[in-house]
Design a protein around this motif. Structure first.
Motif, PDB file in Angstrom:
ATOM      1  N   UNK A 189      43.132  24.115  33.225  1.00  0.00           N
ATOM      2  CA  UNK A 189      42.195  25.124  33.717  1.00  0.00           C
ATOM      3  C   UNK A 189      41.842  24.876  35.179  1.00  0.00           C
ATOM      4  N   UNK A 190      41.638  23.588  35.503  1.00  0.00           N
ATOM      5  CA  UNK A 190      41.361  23.274  36.913  1.00  0.00           C
ATOM      6  C   UNK A 190      42.524  23.638  37.815  1.00  0.00           C
ATOM      7  N   UNK A 191      43.734  23.370  37.290  1.00  0.00           N
ATOM      8  CA  UNK A 191      44.915  23.702  38.093  1.00  0.00           C
ATOM      9  C   UNK A 191      45.036  25.205  38.290  1.00  0.00           C
ATOM     10  N   UNK A 192      44.826  25.982  37.189  1.00  0.00           N
ATOM     11  CA  UNK A 192      44.906  27.435  37.316  1.00  0.00           C
ATOM     12  C   UNK A 192      43.827  27.985  38.233  1.00  0.00           C
ATOM     13  N   UNK A 193      42.655  27.365  38.173  1.00  0.00           N
ATOM     14  CA  UNK A 193      41.579  27.823  39.062  1.00  0.00           C
ATOM     15  C   UNK A 193      41.944  27.577  40.522  1.00  0.00           C
ATOM     16  N   UNK A 194      42.558  26.435  40.791  1.00  0.00           N
ATOM     17  CA  UNK A 194      42.997  26.162  42.170  1.00  0.00           C
ATOM     18  C   UNK A 194      44.061  27.147  42.620  1.00  0.00           C
ATOM     19  N   UNK A 195      44.977  27.487  41.662  1.00  0.00           N
ATOM     20  CA  UNK A 195      46.017  28.465  42.011  1.00  0.00           C
ATOM     21  C   UNK A 195      45.396  29.802  42.348  1.00  0.00           C
ATOM     22  N   UNK A 196      44.420  30.244  41.498  1.00  0.00           N
ATOM     23  CA  UNK A 196      43.765  31.517  41.760  1.00  0.00           C
ATOM     24  C   UNK A 196      43.025  31.520  43.094  1.00  0.00           C
ATOM     25  N   UNK A 197      42.346  30.417  43.371  1.00  0.00           N
ATOM     26  CA  UNK A 197      41.557  30.357  44.607  1.00  0.00           C
ATOM     27  C   UNK A 197      42.471  30.310  45.821  1.00  0.00           C
ATOM     28  N   UNK A 198      43.493  29.448  45.758  1.00  0.00           N
ATOM     29  CA  UNK A 198      44.352  29.250  46.923  1.00  0.00           C
ATOM     30  C   UNK A 198      45.355  30.404  47.075  1.00  0.00           C
ATOM     31  N   UNK A 199      45.954  30.874  45.982  1.00  0.00           N
ATOM     32  CA  UNK A 199      46.998  31.886  46.116  1.00  0.00           C
ATOM     33  C   UNK A 199      46.460  33.291  46.234  1.00  0.00           C
ATOM     34  N   UNK A 200      45.423  33.615  45.469  1.00  0.00           N
ATOM     35  CA  UNK A 200      44.919  34.991  45.444  1.00  0.00           C
ATOM     36  C   UNK A 200      43.593  35.112  46.167  1.00  0.00           C
ATOM     37  N   UNK A 201      42.930  34.012  46.339  1.00  0.00           N
ATOM     38  CA  UNK A 201      41.599  34.064  46.931  1.00  0.00           C
ATOM     39  C   UNK A 201      40.557  34.549  45.952  1.00  0.00           C
ATOM     40  N   UNK A 202      40.839  34.305  44.601  1.00  0.00           N
ATOM     41  CA  UNK A 202      39.932  34.766  43.540  1.00  0.00           C
ATOM     42  C   UNK A 202      38.865  33.727  43.299  1.00  0.00           C
ATOM     43  N   UNK A 203      37.597  34.136  43.378  1.00  0.00           N
ATOM     44  CA  UNK A 203      36.468  33.250  43.132  1.00  0.00           C
ATOM     45  C   UNK A 203      35.821  33.591  41.792  1.00  0.00           C
ATOM     46  N   UNK A 204      35.501  32.516  41.001  1.00  0.00           N
ATOM     47  CA  UNK A 204      34.922  32.741  39.667  1.00  0.00           C
ATOM     48  C   UNK A 204      33.595  33.468  39.740  1.00  0.00           C
ATOM     49  N   UNK A 205      32.770  33.103  40.700  1.00  0.00           N
ATOM     50  CA  UNK A 205      31.451  33.726  40.806  1.00  0.00           C
ATOM     51  C   UNK A 205      31.502  35.149  41.308  1.00  0.00           C
ATOM     52  N   UNK A 206      32.678  35.562  41.839  1.00  0.00           N
ATOM     53  CA  UNK A 206      32.772  36.912  42.386  1.00  0.00           C
ATOM     54  C   UNK A 206      33.051  37.961  41.331  1.00  0.00           C
ATOM     55  N   UNK A 207      33.324  37.559  40.029  1.00  0.00           N
ATOM     56  CA  UNK A 207      33.624  38.528  38.968  1.00  0.00           C
ATOM     57  C   UNK A 207      32.371  39.290  38.566  1.00  0.00           C
ATOM     58  N   UNK A 208      32.572  40.587  38.281  1.00  0.00           N
ATOM     59  CA  UNK A 208      31.472  41.390  37.760  1.00  0.00           C
ATOM     60  C   UNK A 208      31.304  41.090  36.270  1.00  0.00           C
ATOM     61  N   UNK A 209      30.175  41.503  35.726  1.00  0.00           N
ATOM     62  CA  UNK A 209      29.909  41.241  34.307  1.00  0.00           C
ATOM     63  C   UNK A 209      30.899  41.947  33.384  1.00  0.00           C
ATOM     64  N   UNK A 210      31.235  43.222  33.597  1.00  0.00           N
ATOM     65  CA  UNK A 210      32.248  43.852  32.729  1.00  0.00           C
ATOM     66  C   UNK A 210      33.584  43.123  32.759  1.00  0.00           C
TER      67      UNK A 210
END
Length: 282
Positions: A70-91
């Motif tokens: 999970x940590x590795x996938x989170x790093x991939x999302x952050x580094x490759x896509x620029x996706x932040x966990x806190x940036x997701x909407x509730x839906x």
């Protein structure tokens, strides 16, 4: 052999203390059979404990692996896509949670479409098979209920028949008992009458009673008298034309005197017979 038994007893005692903790150990009979049973329980318990420890270790190892992935996938999302966990909407977070829960229920290795479709198809087939099995069980249940209803009706009928037969047997038994009592009474009465008849016959024989005074002789005499009356009827009819003629006075007196003598003889004979019958009755 004694050393092995002593070792088993120590092992069982330690295991019981571990199981009951601060509570006092229950009393039990210490013999070879109980020690063998408890020792077998101890070994099974220890084996189950080792299996549980291995299972816990495996789960902990998988949890570490999942956490690392999970940590590795989170790093991939952050580094490759620029996706932040806190940036997701509730839906979006709810949809992802639902997607994750669905993947866990279907036991998927990932959330790709290629994993979902076979799992959904398998689940659909399982549902259809379960519905088919449920319909089959419903038919079997209906058949069983029908048979149970027929069995209950038959059981009720058999119980009614049994009650009727029992009642009939009771009535027949009471009737048979009454007949036996009547039979015994009739046998006793017959023996009593036979005895009394024998005694009366002996009395008659001892008094040399004339056979003409017996009941049978009297019946025969009565039959003869009735026959004579039948024979005299034609004669009476022939004499009816002469009934109006006046008889000779001398002849009538002779006939009257003869009738008086015959009447007196019959009265004397009748009195003798009556006296004799009274003597017998006493």
């Amino acid at each position: 052999m004694e050393d092995v038994r002593a070792a088993h007893i120590r092992k069982v005692t330690q295991w019981l203390k571990k199981v009951f903790g601060q509570q006092p150990l229950p009393d039990f009979e210490v013999n070879t059979r109980t020690i063998e049973i408890l020792h077998e329980l101890v070994e099974n318990s220890e084996m189950r404990c080792r299996e549980v420890e291995l299972l816990i270790q495996d789960h902990e190892q998988k949890a570490e692996e999942y956490s690392s992935e999970a940590g590795h996938l989170q790093e991939v999302l952050v580094q490759g896509v620029g996706f932040q966990t806190g940036a997701m909407t509730k839906p979006t977070a709810d949809l992802l949670s639902a997607l994750e829960a669905t993947a866990e229920v279907l036991k998927l290795k990932d959330t790709s479409l290629g994993s979902y479709l076979p799992a959904i198809n398998k689940l659909t087939n399982d549902v259809l098979e379960a519905e088919k099995k449920d319909r089959r069980l419903q038919r079997e249940l209906y058949t069983i209920r029908k048979k149970m209803t027929a069995t209950a009706v038959l059981r009720k009928k058999l119980q009614d028949d049994l009650m009727k037969i029992t009642h009939i047997q009771q009535v027949e038994a009471a009737t048979a008992e009454e007949r036996l009592l009547n039979m015994d009474f009739m046998k006793n009465k017959s023996r009593d009458l036979a005895c009394r008849n024998k005694i009366a016959q002996e009395k008659l024989n001892s008094r040399q009673m004339d056979d003409s005074l017996t009941h049978q002789a009297i019946l025969q005499l009565s039959e003869k008298i009735a026959a004579l009356k039948e024979e005299t009827l034609p004669l009476k009819k022939k004499l009816e034309p002469f009934s109006d003629l006046s008889p000779s006075p001398a002849l009538a007196r002779v006939k009257i005197e003869e009738a008086k003598r015959e009447l007196a003889a019959l009265d004397a004979q009748l009195e003798q017979k009556v006296d004799f019958m009274n003597t017998l009755s006493r």
